[in-house]
Design an enzyme around this catalytic site. Structure first.
Site, PDB file in Angstrom:
ATOM      1  N   LYS A 225       0.841  -1.252   0.048  1.00 11.52           N
ATOM      2  CA  LYS A 225      -0.125   0.000   0.095  1.00 11.52           C
ATOM      3  C   LYS A 225       0.795   1.190  -0.025  1.00 11.52           C
ATOM      4  CE  LYS A 225      -1.606  -1.619   3.576  1.00 11.52           C
ATOM      5  NZ  LYS A 225      -2.435  -2.062   5.058  1.00 11.52           N
ATOM      6  N   THR A 258      -8.488   9.168   8.259  1.00 13.39           N
ATOM      7  CA  THR A 258      -7.824   8.105   7.558  1.00 13.39           C
ATOM      8  C   THR A 258      -7.698   6.686   8.515  1.00 13.39           C
ATOM      9  OG1 THR A 258      -5.779   9.145   7.543  1.00 13.39           O
ATOM     10  CG2 THR A 258      -6.834   9.241   5.304  1.00 13.39           C
ATOM     11  N   GLY A 260      -7.536   3.802  10.627  1.00 16.85           N
ATOM     12  CA  GLY A 260      -8.295   2.587  10.118  1.00 16.85           C
ATOM     13  C   GLY A 260      -8.233   2.045   8.929  1.00 16.85           C
ATOM     14  N   THR A 261      -7.635   2.871   7.790  1.00 17.27           N
ATOM     15  CA  THR A 261      -7.802   2.366   6.461  1.00 17.27           C
ATOM     16  C   THR A 261      -7.050   1.037   6.039  1.00 17.27           C
ATOM     17  OG1 THR A 261      -6.129   4.030   6.062  1.00 17.27           O
ATOM     18  CG2 THR A 261      -8.135   4.573   5.173  1.00 17.27           C
ATOM     19  N   GLY A 262      -6.017   0.942   7.036  1.00 11.15           N
ATOM     20  CA  GLY A 262      -5.129  -0.383   6.617  1.00 11.15           C
ATOM     21  C   GLY A 262      -6.237  -1.402   7.041  1.00 11.15           C
ATOM     22  N   CYS A 263      -6.590  -1.502   8.436  1.00  8.13           N
ATOM     23  CA  CYS A 263      -7.418  -2.621   8.819  1.00  8.13           C
ATOM     24  C   CYS A 263      -8.531  -2.756   8.076  1.00  8.13           C
ATOM     25  CB  CYS A 263      -7.918  -2.291  10.277  1.00  8.13           C
ATOM     26  SG  CYS A 263      -6.607  -1.698  11.253  1.00  8.13           S
TER      27      CYS A 263
END
Ligand SMILES: Cc1ncc(COP(=O)(O)OP(=O)(O)O)c(N)n1
Ligand code: 3NM
Ligand code: MG
Length: 546
Positions: A225, A258, A260-263
Site C-alpha cells: 500500500k 484516514t 483505520g484504512t489499513g485494517c
C-alpha cells in the site's frame, strides 16, 4: 525496471486499475466499479439453513474505534459478512495517538481462537495486531488444526500515529510462519521495508520490487500500500499475484479521517473472499469501498487529534443533517408540496435548483424532483445541489420515480406511482429511514399503500391538469373517499392552485395534510411570489378547519 504509467480515469470515484504485464511490458486498463461483487457462491446449503460468509479477525482493540477490531467489525458489517473476533491486545487510543497497550496472554488468545475456529465455520481469517511471536506461533498452530479457506495478513507494526504496536521480535514469526500460509499480505511502505530487513521502499518502483521479494517469502499474493508515498498526487497500491503486477490508483482525498484504512482494507478483502470473490476482485472491491467511505467521511469531525476515524456505514452525516427533525417524517411537511417540472423551468429559463430555492423561500414545506425528460447524469447533479439547499432549510427532498437517484444523492425519500417500483420493494431497497409516498386514486390502493410500508399518499387528480397526460380526475369526492380509507396522511394533487386550494383543504378529513402543486408554482414568472401566495391560502384554510 521501468513500469508503464497508468492514467487516472475520471468519474464519480476515480480508482483505476492497471495491469502491468511484467513479461511483455504492456499495460491494460480496467475500471474498478464501486461495489464489485462477482463470483458469489450459493449461500443456501439446504432447505432451511443459510451459510453466512464468516470472517474471523485476530487483532487488537482500538478504544477510539477507528482501527483494529472495531474497524474490522464495521467493515465486515458494511460488506454484509459476519465477523467474529479474537482480541490480542487492548489499546487505549484516540485520534491523538496510543496512550497504552495491554497485551492479552498467549494462552487466552489460544482459547479465543479455539472457541471460534472449533465451532463457527469460519471462511477467512484476517490478522491485524499480533503483539508477540508467541501469538504468531499459536495462530499458526490453530490454522493447521482448523484450516480455513483463506488467510489475509495485515502485518500491523506501527499505528497511523507512529506508535509501535508490534516490535521487531515478531518479524521472524511473520516471515517463517505466517507469510508462507497467507493468501495475501497487505503491508504499507514501512511494514514492507521492515519485513524485508530495512530495504528502502519509497517509490512505486521500490514497491514493485518489494512486492516481488515479499512474494518470495511464501504468500500467494502481495498488496503493497502506497498511501504514505511522498509527493504522490494519487494513492497508489501495487498488487502482485506471482505473475502480474497491477497498479491501483485513485486520486488522493484531502481528509484527516484516514485512521483505520489499513485494517478496513484487509477486512474488506477478507469479506469479499468469504463471499466467494477471486483475490483480484476482492482487492478491487476493497479499494473501491475505502475510497467511497473516505470521500463520504472527509468532513466529519470526531476527536481533536490529527487522525480521525471514518464512517464505514456511510450513515453518520445523514443523521447529523436530519437532527433537525424529531421524526424521520413529519406529516405536517405535506402542507405545501412543491413538485418540479424540467420543461417548465426550461420555458422560464431557470435551473432546477434556482426553482427549488425560490419555492422554499416562498414557504414550500417539502420538495419533489419530478424530472421526466432529463439525462440521469443531469438529474443526479441537480438532485445533489437541490439536496444542499433543502438540507440548509430543513425541507425534505423526495425524488419522483427514481430510487437509484434517491440512493445516489442520499435524498430523504421517493414518490412512486401505481406503475412504478412497488413501495414494498422500494422499502426493502431504501430501508426504514427513507420517506416513501405512493399515488392512489382509490380506497383499495390507499389501504395497500399502508400495508406496503408507505409513509403518505398522493391523491389526484383533484381537478383536471395539463401537467400529467391522460390523468384521471377523481374530484373532491374521490379525495374524500381515499382520505377516509387511509391510515396514512394524504396530500392532494392535480390542477390545484391559489384559486382552488381552499375547497380542497375544506373537505373535512383530518389526514388531508396539504396540496402538491406543479404548474401553479413553476409555470409562473415568479416562483417565490406564487409560493408565498399559496402558502398564505393554505395557512388560512388550515386555521379555518381547526
Ligand atoms: C405528491 C404526488 N402525488 C402523485 C404523484 C404522481 O405520481 P405517479 O402516479 O407516479 O406519476 P408521475 O408523477 O410519475 O408522472 C406525484 N408525482 N406526486
Ligand atoms: C404529477 C401529477 N400526479 C397527479 C395525480 O393525479 O396523481 S396530477 C399530477 C400533475 C400535477 O400538476 P399540476 O399541479 O400542474 O396540475
Ligand atoms: Mg411515477
Amino acid at each position: 525496471m521501468a513500469y508503464a504509467q497508468p492514467q487516472v480515469l475520471s468519474g464519480f470515484y476515480s480508482t483505476s486499475f492497471n495491469k502491468v504485464n511484467s513479461r511483455i511490458n504492456q499495460s491494460k486498463q480496467i475500471q474498478v466499479c464501486m461495489e464489485t461483487q462477482r463470483g458469489r457462491r450459493s449461500m443456501m446449503s439446504n432447505h432451511s439453513t443459510i451459510k453466512v460468509p464468516h470472517v474471523l479477525t485476530v487483532a487488537g482493540s482500538d478504544s477510539g474505534a477507528g482501527a483494529g477490531i472495531q474497524a474490522d467489525l464495521k467493515a465486515c458489517a458494511a460488506r454484509g459478512v459476519f465477523c467474529s473476533t479474537v482480541i490480542t491486545a487492548v489499546t487505549a487510543q484516540n485520534t491523538v495517538g496510543v496512550q497504552g497497550v495491554d497485551i492479552v496472554s498467549d494462552d487466552f488468545v489460544a482459547k479465543q481462537l479455539k472457541s471460534v475456529l472449533s465451532d463457527m465455520q469460519v471462511d477467512v481469517v484476517k490478522t491485524g495486531m499480533l503483539p508477540s511471536s508467541g501469538v504468531v506461533k499459536i495462530l499458526h498452530q490453530c490454522l493447521r488444526e482448523f484450516p480455513v479457506q483463506a488467510l489475509v495478513v495485515d502485518p500491523v507494526m506501527v499505528s497511523t500515529s507512529g506508535d509501535v504496536l508490534a516490535g521487531p521480535s515478531i518479524l521472524t514469526g511473520f516471515r517463517e510462519e505466517l507469510l508462507p500460509m497467507a493468501d495475501i499480505v497487505t503491508p504499507n511502505l514501512k511494514e514492507a521495508s521492515a519485513l524485508l530487513g530495512g530495504l528502502k521502499v519509497e517509490t512505486v518502483s521500490d514497491m514493485h520490487s518489494a512486492a516481488k521479494l515479499l512474494h518470495d517469502m511464501g504468500p500467494r499474493n502481495v498488496l503493497v500500500k502506497g498511501g504514505d508515498l511522498p509527493d504522490s498526487l494519487d494513492a497508489v497500491d501495487i498488487f502482485f499475484d506471482g505473475e502480474d503486477f497491477y497498479e491501483l490508483r485513485s486520486s488522493r482525498l484531502k481528509t484527516r479521517n484516514t485512521h483505520g484504512t489499513g485494517c478496513t482494507l484487509a477486512s474488506c478483502i477478507a469479506a469479499e473472499l468469504a463471499k466467494g470473490s477471486s483475490m483480484l476482485e476482492a482487492v478491487k472491491a476493497a479499494k473501491c469501498f475505502i475510497e467511497t467511505a473516505l470521500d463520504y467521511s472527509k468532513d466529519i469531525v470526531i476527536g481533536n487529534g490529527p487522525q480521525g476515524p471514518f464512517d464505514h456505514l456511510l450513515r453518520l452525516k445523514r443523521n447529523i443533517h436530519n437532527s433537525w427533525k424529531q421524526d424521520r417524517f413529519n406529516p405536517n411537511d405535506l402542507l405545501l408540496y412543491a413538485v418540479t417540472d424540467s420543461r417548465m423551468n426550461r420555458k422560464w429559463g431557470r435551473s432546477i435548483s434556482d426553482a427549488v430555492k425560490a419555492a422554499i423561500e416562498g414557504g414550500a414545506t417539502i420538495v419533489q424532483l419530478r424530472e421526466k425528460d432529463i439525462e440521469t447524469w443531469d438529474f443526479l447533479e441537480a438532485a445533489k445541489s437541490c439536496l444542499q439547499i433543502c438540507r440548509y432549510h430543513g425541507v425534505p427532498l423526495l425524488i419522483n420515480d427514481r430510487i437509484d437517484i434517491a440512493l445516489a444523492c442520499d435524498a430523504d425519500g421517493v414518490h412512486l406511482g401505481q406503475s412504478d417500483m412497488p413501495s414494498r420493494v422500494a422499502r426493502t431497497i431504501l430501508g426504514p429511514e427513507k420517506i416513501i409516498g405512493v399515488s392512489c386514486k382509490t380506497p383499495e390502493q390507499a389501504q395497500q399503500a399502508w400495508i406496503d410500508g408507505a409513509d403518505y399518499i398522493g391523491c389526484g387528480g383533484i381537478y383536471p391538469t395539463n401537467t400529467k397526460e391522460n390523468n384521471r380526475t377523481v374530484g373532491l369526492d374521490g379525495l374524500k373517499a381515499v382520505c377516509l380509507a387511509s391510515n396514512l396522511p394524504v396530500v392532494a394533487i392535480g390542477g390545484i392552485g391559489i384559486s382552488n386550494a381552499s375547497p380542497v383543504m375544506a373537505i373535512d378529513a383530518p389526514n388531508l395534510k396539504g396540496v402538491a402543486v406543479v404548474s401553479a408554482l413553476f409555470d409562473r414568472e415568479c416562483v417565490l411570489t406564487e409560493t408565498r401566495k399559496l402558502h398564505s391560502v393554505l395557512v388560512e384554510a388550515t386555521t379555518k378547519t381547526k
